[in-house]
Motif scaffolding. Structure first.
Motif, PDB file in Angstrom:
ATOM      1  N   ILE A  64       0.856  -1.183   0.000  1.00 27.09           N
ATOM      2  CA  ILE A  64       0.000   0.000   0.000  1.00 27.09           C
ATOM      3  C   ILE A  64       0.896   1.238   0.000  1.00 27.09           C
ATOM      4  O   ILE A  64       2.033   1.203   0.473  1.00 27.09           O
ATOM      5  N   GLY A  86      -5.727   4.775  -1.654  1.00 30.11           N
ATOM      6  CA  GLY A  86      -6.186   3.440  -2.013  1.00 30.11           C
ATOM      7  C   GLY A  86      -5.552   3.017  -3.322  1.00 30.11           C
ATOM      8  O   GLY A  86      -5.615   3.753  -4.313  1.00 30.11           O
ATOM      9  N   TYR A  97      -3.866   1.681   6.096  1.00 30.16           N
ATOM     10  CA  TYR A  97      -3.598   3.046   5.636  1.00 30.16           C
ATOM     11  C   TYR A  97      -3.507   4.005   6.813  1.00 30.16           C
ATOM     12  O   TYR A  97      -2.747   4.985   6.787  1.00 30.16           O
ATOM     13  N   MET A 119     -12.865   3.733  -2.390  1.00 35.11           N
ATOM     14  CA  MET A 119     -12.344   2.472  -1.869  1.00 35.11           C
ATOM     15  C   MET A 119     -13.212   1.283  -2.291  1.00 35.11           C
ATOM     16  O   MET A 119     -12.695   0.225  -2.668  1.00 35.11           O
ATOM     17  N   TYR A 122      -7.774  -3.602   5.840  1.00 35.10           N
ATOM     18  CA  TYR A 122      -7.085  -2.885   4.760  1.00 35.10           C
ATOM     19  C   TYR A 122      -7.124  -1.381   5.019  1.00 35.10           C
ATOM     20  O   TYR A 122      -6.113  -0.689   4.894  1.00 35.10           O
ATOM     21  N   PHE A 123      -8.282  -0.871   5.429  1.00 35.71           N
ATOM     22  CA  PHE A 123      -8.390   0.558   5.742  1.00 35.71           C
ATOM     23  C   PHE A 123      -7.441   0.924   6.884  1.00 35.71           C
ATOM     24  O   PHE A 123      -6.764   1.957   6.836  1.00 35.71           O
TER      25      PHE A 123
END
Length: 781
Positions: A57, A67, A209, A252, A205-206
């Motif tokens: 990422i 994203g 970040y 996203m 996944y979020f």
């Protein structure tokens, strides 16, 4: 006002280079090896989550939106569960392509060669090939049908229920799945468990970040990173809490669908309608300014050009210019029948001005009471020459959907999906159009030769009928059209049955209404409306050719059918053939407001529409409230390669040249001006083409220059709507500029053109497609 970082972000996307990323293929292979023996949908969900946990990422430095789909900007992942053999076969050719070039390094090649053996003979493509009938294979060899992406990639063409998802968040859907599992059967339990795995993976996944943003803050002390970190840490654990988060989540969701499946046409739907409440709330609360909203929206638009998909080179001819068909539409009527133009509508139009790239595929709905400032704003964007927005006529589209059985409120809430396909956001299943491609130009060529394809020599339907009258010829057309349409529907079913397994997509499915209630993926019936269509290519070619026979053979008796066919077979090269061609070229053609030839083209449309009630999808009676076939003339760039396999046709067209695009006149044959074009198209059964009727027109730059000409163009749009035109899209660029771009491509990297139902960098297209765009009539008022 455009900010410096918006300009810098756009500039990066203009000069980006396409490459191949092996990460998804490697991670999916690792996960699949660990889940042998489990249900396929669980294996897909676990591989999806595993990839989200481990993939690279990063942040684009100038972007407020984050994203990434792959390890690098504009890199295309590989999806081995759908197809892998072509990837290995083309590894050393990706960077040598004539169009849609992809760069690939040796490590990536090694990665893909290493995972390939696991997937060989176990992919979606393999399953389709095992079940193809002899008739389908012969029709493909003749050049009548082309399977394209549906036989080797995911299905796509999905618009999530954005309003509901933004309100609920992912955690609420997870809790619903957990609850439903208590009373579910085994198949449903697998689905709900797959939904939970997929959404939990997305939430992790979020959070990745969020951690990365905090690391960036430690390095740069830019408060932007703290803002992103705070948002990402809990994003979609609940509903969207701000305008910024709503826009970020929408992006996203889009890219997560593209990681889960390599289908395309994952679309945003009515972005201005579902984002506007967040905008109004934050503006009133004093936590957002219009300028901030503009920058966030512009960045979301631009970030779409960081995403990519690779196709086999053979299919690339049908879909050139790195297209993703990520349609985003503004304006139009609300479900209550009121005009939906709002502040976000104009912010989106300005965002497209600032973006000026091929993605998103920007569209605009309009109707007889659309505000004049809105129509003028659309027209000003069109005259920039970037090919957007394409314009959809609410009255005609809505009637077409309601005629399929779609309730009025849902029909009023329609959106374009992909190119010019139309459907109901959050309620349609996969694939509004683009199932099997059917080459009507080739069908007519076979009709002329009484069942034999002159190129391959293959005869599938023996016919020694002599076409003594026009009715004889017309009846032969109808017979052959049904014969090949039956085969193509059979091909659809084979691909659909395989996709139901290999394109199991719990993440995308759970964002569509009725999927959670049914406990089914979209391909198994987990949607409210299951409406599909094929891509039918060349109706104007067929209509003009029939008109030639009618006038020169059956009315004037100047030539026999055999003489016309012989001249076509000679490709107009000998003196007698050339003489016949010259007479044909003087005949009226569709697109010039000639009632007689226009009526024949209408007959061609109706000959196909009459067949559709006899066709069903695999999901009929298995959940959707509406399940049926309809028609579409959305055929992307396939009108070019489909023309490659068709000899000269009786409309005067030379062998191997493009067929007509959509319902548009054949290139260069519309000579009576733009009003004559829409008069001809208005005579077609537009409201019955329920999956999208594509009209493509080109205007000179001078014809839209200045306020007076802009007013003329807006009036032209209004007249088009009154005449029942389904859709219209425009290139505003001269032939001279396009030819210069062919000679000096390095000077025209930012030249975006309307290719078909989508836009692309002109210099990325194959020469044949570039020539087809140049061949379109350059209209003036």
């Amino acid at each position: 006002m455009e900010t410096n970082r918006t300009r810098q972000l756009r500039e990066k996307m203009v000069h980006r280079k396409a490459s191949i990323c092996s990460e998804r293929a490697v991670f999916y292979t690792k996960s699949f090896k660990q889940t042998e023996g489990q249900s396929y949908i669980l294996r897909k969900a676990k591989a999806f989550a595993y990839t989200l946990d481990h993939m690279t990422i990063y942040f684009e430095p100038d972007s407020l939106i984050f994203g990434n789909q792959a390890s690098r900007n504009f890199a295309a992942p590989i999806f081995p569960e759908y197809s892998i053999q072509w990837v290995i076969d083309e590894l050393d050719e990706f960077d040598k392509r004539e169009g849609d070039v992809f760069y690939i390094d040796e490590k990536t090649k090694d990665d893909l060669r290493a995972v390939a053996p696991y997937w060989l003979h176990h992919t979606h493509e393999d399953e389709v090939n095992r079940n193809l009938t002899k008739a389908i294979r012969l029709a493909e060899k003749q050049g009548v049908i082309h399977r394209g992406g549906i036989s080797m990639s995911g299905d796509g063409h999905i618009v999530p229920d954005h309003p509901t998802v933004l309100k609920r968040g992912f955690r609420s859907i997870i809790e619903e799945a957990q609850l439903r599992m208590k009373t579910a059967d085994e198949e449903q339990k697998n689905y709900y468990e797959a939904v939970i795995i997929s959404l939990e993976g997305a939430l992790r996944y979020f959070k990745r970040y969020g951690r990365l943003a905090r690391d960036m803050y430690q390095k740069e002390a830019d408060p932007k990173w703290l803002r992103i970190a705070d948002m990402a840490d809990t994003m979609m654990e609940q509903g969207a809490r701000s305008f910024y988060e709503a826009v970020e989540v929408t992006y996203m969701i889009h890219l997560l669908q593209m990681i889960e499946s390599n289908g395309h046409s994952f679309s945003y739907g009515r972005f201005d309608q579902y984002i506007e409440p967040y905008y109004e709330h934050d503006i009133k609360a004093g936590v957002l300014t219009q300028e901030e909203a503009q920058e966030i929206t512009s960045h979301m638009f631009i970030m779409n050009s960081s995403l990519n998909k690779i196709r086999p080179y053979g299919h690339t001819r049908y879909s050139q210019g790195y297209p993703l068909y990520s349609n985003l539409v503004v304006g139009g009527l609300t479900p209550e029948g009121k005009d939906g133009t709002n502040a976000m509508t104009y912010i989106c139009i300005e965002a497209m001005h600032q973006c000026g790239l091929a993605e998103p595929n920007f569209s605009a709905r309009y109707h007889e009471n659309s505000p004049q400032p809105y129509l003028e704003a659309c027209a000003k964007l069109i005259r920039t020459g970037h090919g957007m927005p394409s314009m959809f006529n609410d009255k005609t589209v809505i009637k077409g959907l309601m005629d399929l059985g779609i309730p009025q409120a849902d029909a009023y809430d329609y959106c374009p999906i992909g190119c010019v396909e139309t459907g109901v956001p959050g309620k349609y299943g996969h694939r509004a159009t683009g199932m099997t491609y059917v080459n009507w130009g080739k069908v007519f060529e076979i009709v002329m030769h009484h069942g034999t394809d002159p190129n391959s020599g293959i005869t599938m339907l023996s016919d020694d009928t002599e076409y003594k009258t026009y009715d004889d010829l017309w009846n032969a057309w109808k017979k052959y059209l049904k014969f090949y349409s039956d085969i193509s529907v059979e091909c659809d079913a084979i691909c659909d049955a395989s996709l139901a397994v290999y394109d199991a997509d719990p993440f995308a499915s759970c964002l569509i209404q009725n999927s959670m209630e049914q406990g089914k993926t979209l391909k198994n019936g987990g949607c409210l409306y299951d409406v599909i269509s094929q891509s039918n290519i060349g109706p104007s070619i067929v209509g003009n050719s029939l008109y030639t026979f009618k006038k020169l053979v059956y009315e004037s008796h100047r030539y026999t059918p055999a003489q016309i066919v012989a001249a076509c077979d000679a490709n107009w090269q000998d003196p007698e053939s050339k003489k016949i061609q010259n007479e044909i070229l003087r005949l009226p053609k569709f697109g010039n407001d000639d009632d007689e030839v226009d009526a024949i083209v209408k007959d061609v449309f109706n000959s196909y529409l009459e067949l559709l009630p006899g066709y069903s999808t695999l999901r009929k009676g298995k959940g959707p409230k509406v399940s049926c076939y309809t028609m579409s003339t959305s055929n992307i760039t396939s009108y070019v390669p489909n023309g490659f396999v068709v000899g000269a046709t009786p409309d005067g067209r030379i062998a191997g040249s493009p067929l007509n695009e959509g319902c548009s006149p054949t290139q260069g044959t519309d000579v009576n001006g733009p009003t004559a074009v829409i008069n001809s198209v208005s005579k077609l059964p537009n409201e019955k083409v329920g999956a999208g009727q594509l009209l493509n027109m080109r205007f000179s730059k001078d014809s839209l220059a200045g306020d007076e000409n802009l007013d003329r163009f807006v009036s032209f749009l209004k007249v088009s709507a009154k005449k029942g035109i389904y859709h219209n899209q425009f290139n505003v660029v001269s032939s001279q500029e396009l030819r210069q771009a062919q000679i000096h491509p390095e000077q025209y990297e930012d030249l975006i053109v309307r290719v078909a139902g989508y836009c692309a960098q002109f210099v990325s297209l194959m020469p044949q497609t570039q020539d087809a765009i140049i061949a379109r009539t350059e209209n003036t008022f």
